[in-house]
Design an enzyme around this catalytic site. Structure first.
Site, PDB file in Angstrom:
ATOM      1  N   GLY A 177      -5.253 -32.569  19.993  1.00  0.00           N
ATOM      2  CA  GLY A 177      -3.846 -32.738  19.653  1.00  0.00           C
ATOM      3  C   GLY A 177      -3.229 -31.577  18.914  1.00  0.00           C
ATOM      4  O   GLY A 177      -2.017 -31.583  18.658  1.00  0.00           O
ATOM      5  N   THR A 207      -4.047 -32.707  29.356  1.00  0.00           N
ATOM      6  CA  THR A 207      -2.630 -32.843  29.009  1.00  0.00           C
ATOM      7  C   THR A 207      -2.185 -31.753  28.037  1.00  0.00           C
ATOM      8  O   THR A 207      -1.016 -31.697  27.687  1.00  0.00           O
ATOM      9  CB  THR A 207      -2.373 -34.214  28.361  1.00  0.00           C
ATOM     10  OG1 THR A 207      -3.234 -34.320  27.222  1.00  0.00           O
ATOM     11  CG2 THR A 207      -2.678 -35.345  29.312  1.00  0.00           C
ATOM     12  N   SER A 208      -3.090 -30.909  27.596  1.00  0.00           N
ATOM     13  CA  SER A 208      -2.740 -29.866  26.617  1.00  0.00           C
ATOM     14  C   SER A 208      -2.530 -28.537  27.341  1.00  0.00           C
ATOM     15  O   SER A 208      -2.869 -28.405  28.510  1.00  0.00           O
ATOM     16  CB  SER A 208      -3.864 -29.739  25.602  1.00  0.00           C
ATOM     17  OG  SER A 208      -4.969 -29.081  26.167  1.00  0.00           O
ATOM     18  N   THR A 212     -10.765 -25.416  25.329  1.00  0.00           N
ATOM     19  CA  THR A 212     -11.655 -24.297  24.981  1.00  0.00           C
ATOM     20  C   THR A 212     -12.219 -23.652  26.251  1.00  0.00           C
ATOM     21  O   THR A 212     -12.326 -22.426  26.330  1.00  0.00           O
ATOM     22  CB  THR A 212     -12.778 -24.796  24.057  1.00  0.00           C
ATOM     23  OG1 THR A 212     -12.187 -25.172  22.808  1.00  0.00           O
ATOM     24  CG2 THR A 212     -13.811 -23.708  23.799  1.00  0.00           C
ATOM     25  N   ASP A 265      -4.496 -44.733  24.250  1.00  0.00           N
ATOM     26  CA  ASP A 265      -5.773 -44.300  23.715  1.00  0.00           C
ATOM     27  C   ASP A 265      -6.009 -45.037  22.414  1.00  0.00           C
ATOM     28  O   ASP A 265      -5.212 -44.993  21.491  1.00  0.00           O
ATOM     29  CB  ASP A 265      -5.860 -42.783  23.532  1.00  0.00           C
ATOM     30  CG  ASP A 265      -4.692 -42.233  22.752  1.00  0.00           C
ATOM     31  OD1 ASP A 265      -3.732 -42.993  22.516  1.00  0.00           O
ATOM     32  OD2 ASP A 265      -4.748 -41.059  22.364  1.00  0.00           O
ATOM     33  N   LYS A 297      -2.589 -36.354  16.350  1.00  0.00           N
ATOM     34  CA  LYS A 297      -2.980 -37.664  16.888  1.00  0.00           C
ATOM     35  C   LYS A 297      -3.089 -38.692  15.775  1.00  0.00           C
ATOM     36  O   LYS A 297      -2.749 -39.851  15.948  1.00  0.00           O
ATOM     37  CB  LYS A 297      -4.339 -37.560  17.598  1.00  0.00           C
ATOM     38  CG  LYS A 297      -4.246 -37.021  19.002  1.00  0.00           C
ATOM     39  CD  LYS A 297      -5.563 -37.230  19.752  1.00  0.00           C
ATOM     40  CE  LYS A 297      -5.484 -36.600  21.133  1.00  0.00           C
ATOM     41  NZ  LYS A 297      -6.782 -36.639  21.817  1.00  0.00           N
TER      42      LYS A 297
END
Lengths: 511, 511
Positions: A177, A207-208, A212, A265, A297
């Site tokens: 988040g 969704t981001s 990484t 979630d 989040k």
């Protein structure tokens, strides 16, 4: 060929996680069995079986009567040749749906129920609808913590489990988040340089604007086979690989594929998801990073504490040494948001560049320090200093270079996307808030992570003084359509709040 | 043609209720927009829009780059020609999912929330997963009765509503689950012969071996246009049509398409479903038949009473005169199970044949009698006698013949399926139970309702004495595969229990 067998055929349609079978409407089996489009059928061929959703075809060029078409992944999953004889039958609903219906009715489920459910999910016996039903029934506060333990254990046991044959396998995980939060790319080389085993697998963005794995991919290959990963970790003590290829806790992936589009979630699902994955990956020691902030989040300290207790309860019972770090999630970490921009930040910290983002450096050192203190030979309180020494001495950088070489080096190009637009301050003042959601959304609209060089580059962070007209951040894009979308979104809501100095929100962790 | 437009193409794949769009993987829009297989996209063409699930195609013979393929029903729904220019965009998740998430979190929703949800569902903005999430979140006891009223009203208001311009429009509805329960085909001609308006629409079987529409189809056409239905009802005072063509309470159909495969049905959803459909059909007076028995949908009297209260609460507030009849659901009604076998039973009752099944006759007269008492000119308690007189005098039969002629008479062929197998008693005794589920399942396996002449013909009913080896029922099928399946199922579990006389279950309604 008997009346009830069909010839397999690959239909070049990509239906992602969903198995789809195509039957010609004139096919005698379709007529005899009373199938209906969207009904679930059981496909059997050469001893393998799978469940698929039926689509009925009226075009002989797609499938002929007498053929059974399967969508791409479904066909590949069977590992059979075209023309292999197959049978189809009505699929029975998964038996464990009885337990799901009991959960819907408010009953508590036991370990056996969760094991049955996870087995059926792992064998793709659940449709998307059935997965949604299970998720909603077991969402929010509907699972007590014992049920959560049962679920986590069942998710763990339905996949493969790695064994590194070492007493201490370290890992870290952030619940997500926070854009730009690429601490793993610093923590892994520091911890590995210290000599601890840290075989890190990461996700790609769903969704981001970047995961990484997406950012690491700017520097090196991240698609490692299990054998490659094993060899690299043996030599380097660490790696930074994409975790998608392994078959660890496959139920988690299937649940997430429904959870995300539904936007549901629960904390319970999050704990089960993270711990089942980490345990399956063979981790023995884990730091969980929970950022707290008004657009993170977790928004309140009490929520963070409740989540910590859940992690501890389940982790302790599944035999993983787990520590939770509650961190400052009031704004993005670092300056860049998007793969190439984030890689630039990471490299600056790694190279001890004076322009490196201080928050990324600081947070990475804290996390690495806590992990290093898992080492029984390190005195409590010394981890941070050891981590800093490893970073400042260039040993972290050297280790990172070795890992990059081992995974497969890439020609690094950190030049940001060529279309750019500056979002400027509309008043004099101080940056009092930066919205994680909004800046992430703008970076995503600009094309990240598909377009590696797209994203948002923050020029000001919380507490910085700005004059009216001074740029706050810059949008980078590669394509005109993306660029216009992102610009429009930033004009609607920049994600920045400007105010007077005293309006800056205190870190919630300080409460 | 601009870079971001595509040419519409019909892909001859039937995906039933689910809109599916096909894009070639090489299509520039697919690449630029970062779509993923299974993501939801918004298709716009010529001022129309619809949402579709994306499938990605690697076969130019299905769709070319530059084309947008749509599955059959989706393409037809747009009413546009192939080659029409269309655009695609990422679909925003439906706004009302926020309310669904609040419901998942245990909040109560208001009328506005339910109206928004039903509007989004009616406009097919909900995926199957989202529908499942809503159903589970609002299932069982999760809706209080005010919320149930809001939901019913919202379901009613999102579709078309018929107006018969008469003060009394009668209807009946059984909550289902009892094979052979074809009372409507007797109630409608009796009530219409009395002069009351009873424009009955019925469903086809979905999970049962026959719906009233399937059985009526043995005698006449049931696919009436709204105009045909209007004319027939004006002339005959009644009809027996299939209700599938009307656009009444479309949300109900979409919810049911998810509820059935999930096997979840809450009493609340049932009440909302039935009442929204009946109100949309313009009914002013309604008898609801709730059969109770150990293998019926409602197994205990207390459940039946709770369900009755729910029907009354919602019905009274939505201004329908509603009465609930709790009936004996301990075994199938009549002898035949399957379209042709049931039609035979109905005609025997209609013709006052001494071999007619007494239970079908009795129950039909009771229901018809209660409806006739809605007539203000009928004295309380006289309805049954009037109904019986209409039946015995042949007036019901004459009315049925007129209705059949008006709807479009068929050449009647009541000969049962040519493959048959007798299931026999394994001991001397008395029939103590007949399992509704099992006998329905056997009839369905035998081919009903797709094969009109297939099904099960009961030779013994509860209380009948049998000797060892004496046939209990006969399976009829048209095809060998169906026949063998049904036979096997009956051998595993015949659905009959034999015992001693005193073991017969009392009707629950008598408790």
């Amino acid at each position: 060929m008997s009346i009830d067998t069909l010839k397999l055929r690959s239909v070049r349609i990509d239906t992602y996680h969903e198995n789809v079978a195509y039957l010609n409407r004139e096919c005698s089996i379709y007529r005899a069995e009373g199938f209906q489009a969207l009904s679930k059928i059981l496909v059997s061929a050469n001893g393998s079986t799978l469940l698929a959703v039926l689509n009925v075809v009226d075009d002989d060029s797609i499938v002929l009567p007498g053929e059974l078409g399967l969508s791409q992944q479904t066909f590949e999953h069977l590992h059979l040749d075209e023309g292999t004889l197959a049978k189809v039958n009505h699929a029975e609903p998964p038996k464990s749906m009885d337990a799901v219906r009991r959960k819907i009715n408010g009953e508590n489920l036991n370990q056996g129920d969760f094991t049955d459910i996870c087995n059926d999910i792992a064998e793709t016996r659940y449709s998307k609808m059935e997965l949604a039903a299970f998720l909603v029934a077991s969402g929010q506060n509907n699972l007590d913590r014992s049920e959560l333990l049962f679920l986590t254990r069942a998710m763990l046991q339905t996949g493969e489990q790695l064994n590194w044959h070492e007493p201490l396998v370290a890992d870290k995980h952030c619940i997500g988040g926070i854009p730009g939060n690429r601490t793993s790319m610093l923590v892994v080389p520091i911890v590995a340089a210290h000599g601890m085993l840290i075989p890190k697998t990461s996700s790609r963005a769903i969704t981001s604007p970047s995961g990484t794995a997406d950012t690491m991919e700017i520097l090196s290959n991240v698609n490692l086979t299990p054998e490659q990963m094993l060899e690299i970790v043996r030599e380097q003590r660490g790696c930074l690989a994409w975790g998608g290829t392994a078959k660890l806790a496959p139920v988690d992936d299937l649940l997430i594929s429904v959870e995300r589009p539904l936007g549901i979630d629960s904390q319970g699902q999050m704990v089960a998801s993270i711990l089942s994955k980490k345990l399956a990956a063979g981790s023995t020691h884990l730091i969980v990073d929970i950022p707290v902030g008004p657009t993170a989040k977790v928004r309140h300290m009490r929520q963070a504490l409740a989540l910590r207790k859940l992690f501890e309860f389940v982790g302790d019972r599944l035999n993983i040494h787990l520590e939770v770090m509650i961190t400052d999630g009031r704004q993005p970490i670092g300056f860049g948001i998007g793969p190439a921009l984030e890689a630039r930040d990471v490299l600056k910290v790694m190279n001890n560049d004076p322009d490196a983002p201080a928050d990324l450096r600081q947070k990475s050192l804290q996390l690495a320090g806590r992990i290093i203190e898992f080492d029984p030979d390190v005195r409590g309180g010394q981890g941070y200093a050891i981590a800093r020494d490893i970073l400042e001495s260039g040993r972290a950088c050297a280790k990172m270079n070795s890992i990059i070489k081992a995974q497969g080096e890439k020609a690094i190009d950190l030049e940001p996307g060529k279309l750019n637009y500056q979002v400027c301050a509309d008043r004099d003042g101080v940056v009092t808030q930066i919205d994680n959601f909004q800046t992430a959304k703008i970076a995503r609209m600009a094309g990240a992570p598909m377009e590696k060089k797209a994203g948002v580059d923050l020029l000001k962070k919380m507490g910085d003084k700005v004059s009216k007209g001074e740029p706050l951040y810059q949008i980078h894009a590669e394509f005109q359509a993306d660029f216009l979308f992102a610009k429009k979104l930033a004009q609607q809501n920049s994600g920045y709040s400007l105010g007077d100095n005293e309006q800056i929100l205190k870190p919630l962790t300080a409460f």
